[in-house]
Design a protein around this motif. Structure first.
Motif, mmCIF file in Angstrom:
data_model
loop_
_atom_site.group_PDB
_atom_site.id
_atom_site.type_symbol
_atom_site.label_atom_id
_atom_site.label_comp_id
_atom_site.label_asym_id
_atom_site.label_seq_id
_atom_site.Cartn_x
_atom_site.Cartn_y
_atom_site.Cartn_z
ATOM 1 N N ALA A 21 0.838 -1.205 0.000
ATOM 2 C CA ALA A 21 0.000 0.000 0.000
ATOM 3 C C ALA A 21 0.875 1.257 0.000
ATOM 4 O O ALA A 21 0.593 2.225 -0.714
ATOM 5 C CB ALA A 21 -0.941 -0.005 1.205
ATOM 6 N N LYS A 23 3.849 1.525 -1.279
ATOM 7 C CA LYS A 23 4.422 1.664 -2.623
ATOM 8 C C LYS A 23 3.377 2.125 -3.636
ATOM 9 O O LYS A 23 3.691 2.881 -4.561
ATOM 10 C CB LYS A 23 5.033 0.339 -3.065
ATOM 11 N N GLY A 24 2.142 1.687 -3.437
ATOM 12 C CA GLY A 24 1.070 2.154 -4.311
ATOM 13 C C GLY A 24 0.870 3.653 -4.168
ATOM 14 O O GLY A 24 0.730 4.379 -5.155
ATOM 15 N N VAL A 25 0.876 4.134 -2.928
ATOM 16 C CA VAL A 25 0.722 5.572 -2.677
ATOM 17 C C VAL A 25 1.871 6.340 -3.343
ATOM 18 O O VAL A 25 1.665 7.367 -4.002
ATOM 19 C CB VAL A 25 0.679 5.851 -1.155
ATOM 20 N N GLN A 27 3.820 5.415 -5.909
ATOM 21 C CA GLN A 27 3.706 5.380 -7.375
ATOM 22 C C GLN A 27 2.560 6.256 -7.864
ATOM 23 O O GLN A 27 2.620 6.801 -8.971
ATOM 24 C CB GLN A 27 3.495 3.938 -7.874
ATOM 25 N N GLY A 28 1.520 6.386 -7.053
ATOM 26 C CA GLY A 28 0.411 7.247 -7.442
ATOM 27 C C GLY A 28 0.816 8.720 -7.482
ATOM 28 O O GLY A 28 0.392 9.468 -8.359
#
Lengths: 256, 256, 256
Positions: A21, A23-25, A27-28
């Motif tokens: 999560a 890393k998702g934030v 990359q976003g």
């Protein structure tokens, strides 16, 4: 120009989606961010062990790297979320001493408390600042937002030292700071503490052999060497020193 | 053009910063390097297991891939650090047999000993060539430096074969090469060794069922199938064959 | 424009080369693909636990993300390999209920069965569709191939619900859906189920404290709080609630 590297060091483990999560934030907010996991297996809430591990990696990351480190037993409480700049690198995480070892001997250029609501997720949880406050901060920094924009200047930090060897009438006493994957005992003795010949003791176990590398020793032999972190390590060639000696983090050794 | 992929396979585990430091070094030398972790959980110093695991992945990485593999009980000793080119892929690591299985059946185009001081970290440690010698070598190769520039030509390699099945009066004897996360026993029998009907034995346990996939079997049934590596695997549908049979790496099976 | 993110969630663990091979396939088809590991430690073949974990991460990945999820006890059998589009994100994996929780409350825009031989590896194995069918599908989608090109339209999906709390004469009964790395018990109670004051019971253990964050409690205190997934969690400040209570996935709690 490539955006800087963001390293991640946490005590989150890898079984949950916590790291994913974060890393998702990242990359976003900063598409194409280059991330390097240092480790996610800091023992739960062990700030000093995390501080030591972070320090071991610093010299191997290029200038400009952003270190996102979260070992955060006080998450949601009064402890401050911060970003620090020192020695050409940037540090993001809780102000609880996790960065003391990394900062030692470096000039601290900037300390910012992460108060800027624009640079965190909306309605941040009170239990997962890694995802909701620190990951966005690291991503905005990687994108080029100046640290000062993320909050307000601080002049002080919580400072927690990694234990250093101390003198006793019997000799210098050091301790195990970390036990690695191979069972090598990483002590807080450094090359400067060494006297020749080596005379090292743990309980009734005496170690008199200082080696250059593991394969110099006989199979199963208990040895000491200066390991890759620059610290004195106790090892068993082809074996596990921690198991052999029943040693844990904090176990003491004596130069006698 | 994207730089080639660098895979990483080690016995370093993930609790320390060893792998992170290697990736930091690589990103410092070749910013934007694309890295793929194969595994860092090769059993400690198990060169043959590492060799088998590396081989299982080769066909799934594109031409041009650089495989950085470090299972290195002899680190710091006389064993040579090498780079090899074969079959359109490149291999970087210790010359201790770790690449034998990967190279088998491929034409070796080049063997270079990594002697070039310009292409390693300064003052390399004698216990962590992964970080100080192999990671920089892989990164310079990814950047486009020709292998020959990294050191001097060699004409020989240490060669360690993965055990193959052998004939006995009672039948063909094979062994377990690897036990996967699910407890499946990966043997050194391949499709070419199979006779129909299947008659396989471990101690008193007899397996007569060759299946196509796990779900063909009843829940808890012990079966054999050709697994995704092309090897005969012993499995328990919905269970753990290694635990059920008390098998380990090296346990033998007999085609009778 | 950067290609979309591909997340990976599996029960493959990290000791084998399974995940590495999938990433190799993806990089071979879509060079430069950005991959984020959600977790590879879903308990073996635990579809519902995998479904819950996937759901916890969705909101933290940007629009356009492709979720490659493989918890696949029926691999090689009649269960269908699928790609789904819903809520601006894409899901690739087995049609066995793994996506139910993620899809709930989102409009499903498209369901495609992955039948296109052009978009899978040649001679796919019958035991590792993750590598041979799902990874190529995710990579082609990341490259911009429309989902409809990968196979044929379906109108139905296997639907498996995550258990929800239910009413009994004694009160509302919920259960543990997941136990995280810290031993926190993540229940299926959400904020909407809470009544004040909190009166929660597991066996003879009663919990009456609802906290905002861990550090509000005394060291070693057993507390409840709304965790970072939005679910009620049972925690021990500085300790491990699962060990303390002997709780496992499925253990029930009662609001009384």
């Amino acid at each position: 120009m490539k955006p800087p590297i963001i390293t991640l060091l946490t005590d989150f483990g890898t079984q949950d989606t916590y790291v994913g999560a974060m890393k998702g934030v990242i990359q976003g907010i900063c598409p194409g961010a280059r991330m390097v996991d240092l480790t996610h297996e800091v023992p739960a809430q062990a700030v000093i062990a995390g501080a030591f591990l972070l320090k071991t990696a610093l010299d191997y990351l290029p200038k400009g790297t952003i270190h996102l480190a979260v070992v955060d037993p006080g998450v949601g409480s009064a402890r401050k979320p911060v970003v620090l700049k020192a020695g050409g690198q940037t540090f993001v995480g809780p102000d609880n001493g996790l960065f003391t070892a990394a900062l030692k001997g470096r000039k601290i250029a900037e300390i910012i408390e992460l108060t800027g609501e624009k640079y965190r997720l909306k309605n941040p949880s009170s239990t997962f600042h890694g995802r909701d406050i620190f990951a966005p901060a690291a991503a905005y920094l990687a994108k080029g937002v100046p640290a000062a924009r993320l909050g307000k200047k601080l002049s002080n930090l919580i400072w927690r030292e990694i234990p250093v060897p101390f003198k006793t009438p019997k000799g210098l006493v050091g301790q195990v700071l970390w036990i690695d994957h191979f069972g090598n005992l990483v002590t807080n003795f450094e090359a400067s503490h060494l006297k020749k010949p080596l005379r090292l003791k743990m309980g009734k176990t005496v170690i008199l052999n200082l080696h250059e590398h593991y394969a110099q020793a006989k199979k199963g032999e208990l040895i000491a060497l200066i390991g890759s972190f620059g610290n004195l390590e106790i090892s068993v060639n082809g074996g596990n020193a921690a198991q052999r000696l029943g040693a844990t983090i904090g176990t003491t050794f004596l130069f006698f």
